[in-house]
Design a protein around this motif. Structure first.
Motif, PDB file in Angstrom:
ATOM      1  N   PHE A   1      63.142 134.269 -41.160  1.00  0.00           N
ATOM      2  CA  PHE A   1      64.315 133.487 -41.472  1.00  0.00           C
ATOM      3  C   PHE A   1      65.524 134.268 -41.196  1.00  0.00           C
ATOM      4  O   PHE A   1      66.721 133.463 -41.217  1.00  0.00           O
ATOM      5  CB  PHE A   1      64.456 133.308 -43.069  1.00  0.00           C
ATOM      6  N   ASP A   2      65.556 135.364 -40.339  1.00  0.00           N
ATOM      7  CA  ASP A   2      66.841 136.044 -40.287  1.00  0.00           C
ATOM      8  C   ASP A   2      67.523 135.576 -39.236  1.00  0.00           C
ATOM      9  O   ASP A   2      66.944 135.329 -38.255  1.00  0.00           O
ATOM     10  CB  ASP A   2      66.613 137.528 -40.569  1.00  0.00           C
ATOM     11  N   PHE A   3      68.958 135.410 -39.272  1.00  0.00           N
ATOM     12  CA  PHE A   3      69.613 135.197 -38.080  1.00  0.00           C
ATOM     13  C   PHE A   3      71.243 135.660 -38.516  1.00  0.00           C
ATOM     14  O   PHE A   3      71.578 136.270 -39.509  1.00  0.00           O
ATOM     15  CB  PHE A   3      69.610 133.735 -37.893  1.00  0.00           C
ATOM     16  N   THR A   4      71.963 135.563 -37.635  1.00  0.00           N
ATOM     17  CA  THR A   4      73.388 136.015 -37.609  1.00  0.00           C
ATOM     18  C   THR A   4      74.435 135.091 -37.421  1.00  0.00           C
ATOM     19  O   THR A   4      74.153 134.217 -36.558  1.00  0.00           O
ATOM     20  CB  THR A   4      73.572 137.193 -36.691  1.00  0.00           C
ATOM     21  N   THR A   5      75.260 134.837 -38.304  1.00  0.00           N
ATOM     22  CA  THR A   5      76.349 133.988 -38.090  1.00  0.00           C
ATOM     23  C   THR A   5      77.593 134.706 -37.381  1.00  0.00           C
ATOM     24  O   THR A   5      77.742 135.700 -37.674  1.00  0.00           O
ATOM     25  CB  THR A   5      77.003 133.149 -39.222  1.00  0.00           C
ATOM     26  N   GLU A   6      78.446 133.754 -36.688  1.00  0.00           N
ATOM     27  CA  GLU A   6      79.720 134.578 -36.137  1.00  0.00           C
ATOM     28  C   GLU A   6      80.779 133.673 -36.686  1.00  0.00           C
ATOM     29  O   GLU A   6      80.901 132.414 -36.446  1.00  0.00           O
ATOM     30  CB  GLU A   6      79.739 134.481 -34.620  1.00  0.00           C
ATOM     31  N   GLU A   7      81.906 134.452 -37.210  1.00  0.00           N
ATOM     32  CA  GLU A   7      82.915 133.753 -37.641  1.00  0.00           C
ATOM     33  C   GLU A   7      84.258 133.873 -36.811  1.00  0.00           C
ATOM     34  O   GLU A   7      84.398 134.990 -36.392  1.00  0.00           O
ATOM     35  CB  GLU A   7      83.285 133.797 -39.258  1.00  0.00           C
ATOM     36  N   ARG A   8      84.731 132.959 -36.466  1.00  0.00           N
ATOM     37  CA  ARG A   8      85.940 132.954 -35.503  1.00  0.00           C
ATOM     38  C   ARG A   8      87.294 132.618 -36.191  1.00  0.00           C
ATOM     39  O   ARG A   8      87.415 131.541 -36.622  1.00  0.00           O
ATOM     40  CB  ARG A   8      85.867 132.295 -34.154  1.00  0.00           C
TER      41      ARG A   8
ATOM     42  N   PHE B   1      76.370 130.254 -34.824  1.00  0.00           N
ATOM     43  CA  PHE B   1      75.340 131.017 -34.748  1.00  0.00           C
ATOM     44  C   PHE B   1      75.519 132.165 -33.597  1.00  0.00           C
ATOM     45  O   PHE B   1      75.878 131.919 -32.550  1.00  0.00           O
ATOM     46  CB  PHE B   1      74.143 130.355 -34.338  1.00  0.00           C
ATOM     47  N   ALA B   2      75.314 133.347 -34.092  1.00  0.00           N
ATOM     48  CA  ALA B   2      75.327 134.519 -33.077  1.00  0.00           C
ATOM     49  C   ALA B   2      74.003 134.674 -32.643  1.00  0.00           C
ATOM     50  O   ALA B   2      73.849 135.114 -31.407  1.00  0.00           O
ATOM     51  CB  ALA B   2      76.180 135.889 -33.733  1.00  0.00           C
ATOM     52  N   THR B   3      72.994 134.873 -33.629  1.00  0.00           N
ATOM     53  CA  THR B   3      71.504 134.544 -33.112  1.00  0.00           C
ATOM     54  C   THR B   3      70.821 133.591 -33.929  1.00  0.00           C
ATOM     55  O   THR B   3      71.538 132.858 -35.022  1.00  0.00           O
ATOM     56  CB  THR B   3      70.998 135.910 -33.680  1.00  0.00           C
ATOM     57  N   PHE B   4      69.695 133.060 -33.325  1.00  0.00           N
ATOM     58  CA  PHE B   4      68.920 132.015 -34.170  1.00  0.00           C
ATOM     59  C   PHE B   4      67.681 132.854 -34.668  1.00  0.00           C
ATOM     60  O   PHE B   4      67.094 133.656 -34.300  1.00  0.00           O
ATOM     61  CB  PHE B   4      68.614 131.126 -33.100  1.00  0.00           C
ATOM     62  N   PRO B   5      67.140 132.164 -35.848  1.00  0.00           N
ATOM     63  CA  PRO B   5      66.049 132.561 -36.500  1.00  0.00           C
ATOM     64  C   PRO B   5      64.629 131.935 -35.759  1.00  0.00           C
ATOM     65  O   PRO B   5      64.912 130.980 -35.165  1.00  0.00           O
ATOM     66  CB  PRO B   5      65.981 131.952 -37.817  1.00  0.00           C
ATOM     67  N   LYS B   6      63.372 132.620 -36.003  1.00  0.00           N
ATOM     68  CA  LYS B   6      62.289 131.903 -35.614  1.00  0.00           C
ATOM     69  C   LYS B   6      62.185 130.649 -36.387  1.00  0.00           C
ATOM     70  O   LYS B   6      61.786 129.604 -35.857  1.00  0.00           O
ATOM     71  CB  LYS B   6      61.172 132.801 -35.730  1.00  0.00           C
ATOM     72  N   VAL B   7      62.434 130.635 -37.676  1.00  0.00           N
ATOM     73  CA  VAL B   7      62.099 129.500 -38.471  1.00  0.00           C
ATOM     74  C   VAL B   7      63.608 129.330 -39.333  1.00  0.00           C
ATOM     75  O   VAL B   7      64.038 130.326 -39.943  1.00  0.00           O
ATOM     76  CB  VAL B   7      61.196 129.698 -39.685  1.00  0.00           C
ATOM     77  N   LEU B   8      64.207 128.193 -39.252  1.00  0.00           N
ATOM     78  CA  LEU B   8      65.482 128.142 -39.848  1.00  0.00           C
ATOM     79  C   LEU B   8      65.484 127.203 -41.051  1.00  0.00           C
ATOM     80  O   LEU B   8      65.100 126.092 -41.147  1.00  0.00           O
ATOM     81  CB  LEU B   8      66.520 127.271 -38.805  1.00  0.00           C
ATOM     82  N   ALA B   9      65.659 127.613 -42.194  1.00  0.00           N
ATOM     83  CA  ALA B   9      65.470 127.060 -43.509  1.00  0.00           C
ATOM     84  C   ALA B   9      66.923 126.445 -43.872  1.00  0.00           C
ATOM     85  O   ALA B   9      67.891 127.269 -43.683  1.00  0.00           O
ATOM     86  CB  ALA B   9      65.033 128.177 -44.527  1.00  0.00           C
ATOM     87  N   VAL B  10      66.791 125.236 -44.092  1.00  0.00           N
ATOM     88  CA  VAL B  10      68.428 124.646 -44.322  1.00  0.00           C
ATOM     89  C   VAL B  10      68.198 123.922 -45.630  1.00  0.00           C
ATOM     90  O   VAL B  10      67.236 123.233 -46.176  1.00  0.00           O
ATOM     91  CB  VAL B  10      68.244 123.567 -43.196  1.00  0.00           C
ATOM     92  N   GLN B  11      69.166 123.976 -46.113  1.00  0.00           N
ATOM     93  CA  GLN B  11      69.637 123.037 -47.463  1.00  0.00           C
ATOM     94  C   GLN B  11      70.852 122.264 -47.020  1.00  0.00           C
ATOM     95  O   GLN B  11      71.753 122.704 -46.338  1.00  0.00           O
ATOM     96  CB  GLN B  11      69.988 123.949 -48.595  1.00  0.00           C
TER      97      GLN B  11
END
Length: 390
Positions: A119-126, A202-212
């Motif tokens: 589930f891990d990913f990284t977001t990028e804030e500009r 998104f800075a990186t994407f997960p293998k499985v994206l869990a979304v609410q």
């Protein structure tokens, strides 16, 4: 849990090795071992023994299925809501489950086998100042994504619950990554309050994206679900358009600044009546105060929206800053408890100080923030040589 164990990493982690774990587990009481319960649940779901239709008097009547009572008791033992029989939010439970699995897996090969990493990913804030046009990019680790949704009511029909126009999932991603205006931003380059634009990608994407999808609104301070249909494509979903690119050619970075306030700065006032309203809804005071400050004392509704937009922030319950001029010491018992999970002592002590001594908040930060991020945030507040603390 069937959805979670349908992910190959969870299946492969807990099903093939279930028998070996049952034989080698050192826990005296299996009902108190999180790994035992995870292996047992995987075995029940994937062995096929419980997917057989039962017969009675020669007639097929029902499927036996499984009732993971011990697993429920184990995963919810420290959570009064999930331990109850009341209906709960699936997204909040998934957050809690991931945290419990992280704790259980960390001592096993340093967490290398932890399946929640899918589930891990990284977001990028500009962030860009609209006056000087300089930019700043920051990244944050996350494992679950909460998306906004457009609310477009259809014509009301008497006696029928309010209906809404369907929304495409892509529109929710568009709203998440759209520019947001930040008024009163203190630009370190202009050295004066300006307006800034902020966006998240998104800075990186997960293998499985869990979304609410946040399909709710507050009516008399009570969250009410909105029946907004969100249409998800049947085929592949292309997310490349939402990937961040980092600092681009021609962009000039904003200067780095120390976010610690000066020692003579007065505490920022907050509207205590708004804080009280938020506290009455069950939110911790530190979260309520932070929400009121972040929204500039503009009222309860903006503060409430801020809380829900930042529910998955690892430091949402961490104070903005630590008291200046005093030598803070982490609770030795809490330090020992967190070190037993495999975290180094220096980092445990830093996170406890940053979390006001709260072991649960410190654990959230240890699990969700990298050491590089947290060290910079804490050093200025704890270094006795820092001029601002003299």
């Amino acid at each position: 849990m069937q959805c979670v164990f349908g992910i190959d990493r969870f299946r492969d982690r807990y099903f093939p090795s279930a028998a070996d774990h049952f034989l080698t587990c050192s826990q005296l009481h299996p009902a108190k071992c999180m790994l035992c319960q995870l292996h047992k649940l995987a075995n029940g779901l994937w062995s096929g023994r419980y997917a057989v239709l039962e017969t009675e008097n020669g007639e097929t009547c029902h499927q036996r299925g499984i009732s993971p009572a011990h697993f429920k008791a184990m995963v919810a033992r420290d959570h009064p809501e999930f331990a109850s029989m009341r209906q709960q939010d699936a997204f909040e439970f998934l957050q809690h489950l991931n945290k419990q699995i992280d704790i259980a897996e960390r001592p096993v090969e340093g967490g290398a086998l932890n399946p929640t990493s899918v589930f891990d990913f990284t977001t990028e804030e500009r962030l860009q100042c609209t006056k000087c046009s300089r930019v700043r990019y920051t990244t944050q680790k996350s494992s679950l994504l909460s998306l906004p949704v457009a609310k477009r009511p259809l014509a009301a029909v008497e006696g029928v619950p309010q209906e809404f126009e369907p929304v495409q999932l892509a529109e929710c991603f568009d709203m998440m990554t759209a520019d947001e205006t930040v008024d009163g931003y203190m630009c370190p380059s202009c050295e004066q309050p300006t307006t800034a634009k902020k966006s998240t990608r998104f800075a990186t994407f997960p293998k499985v994206l869990a979304v609410q999808v946040r399909r709710f609104e507050f009516v008399n301070w009570v969250p009410q679900k909105l029946e907004i249909p969100v249409q998800v494509p049947q085929g592949p979903i292309e997310l490349g358009a939402y990937r961040g690119q980092g600092l681009q050619p021609g962009e000039e970075a904003l200067p780095e600044t120390d976010d610690q306030p000066p020692t003579d700065a007065q505490p920022e006032p907050v509207d205590e009546s708004v804080v009280a309203q938020l506290e009455s809804m069950g939110f911790p005071r530190v979260r309520c105060v932070k929400a009121v400050k972040k929204t500039g004392n503009t009222g309860a509704e903006p503060a409430m929206n801020w809380i829900f937009e930042h529910m998955d922030d690892a430091d949402i319950d961490a104070p903005d800053s630590e008291p200046q001029g005093t030598a803070a010491v982490a609770d030795p018992a809490a330090v020992e408890q967190l070190m037993a999970m495999g975290f180094p002592q220096a980092r445990v002590e830093r996170e406890l100080l940053q979390s006001g001594g709260d072991a649960n908040r410190a654990l959230d930060r240890l699990l969700n923030l990298s050491d590089d991020v947290t060290m910079d945030n804490v050093a200025a507040a704890t270094d006795p040589k820092d001029d601002s603390a003299s």
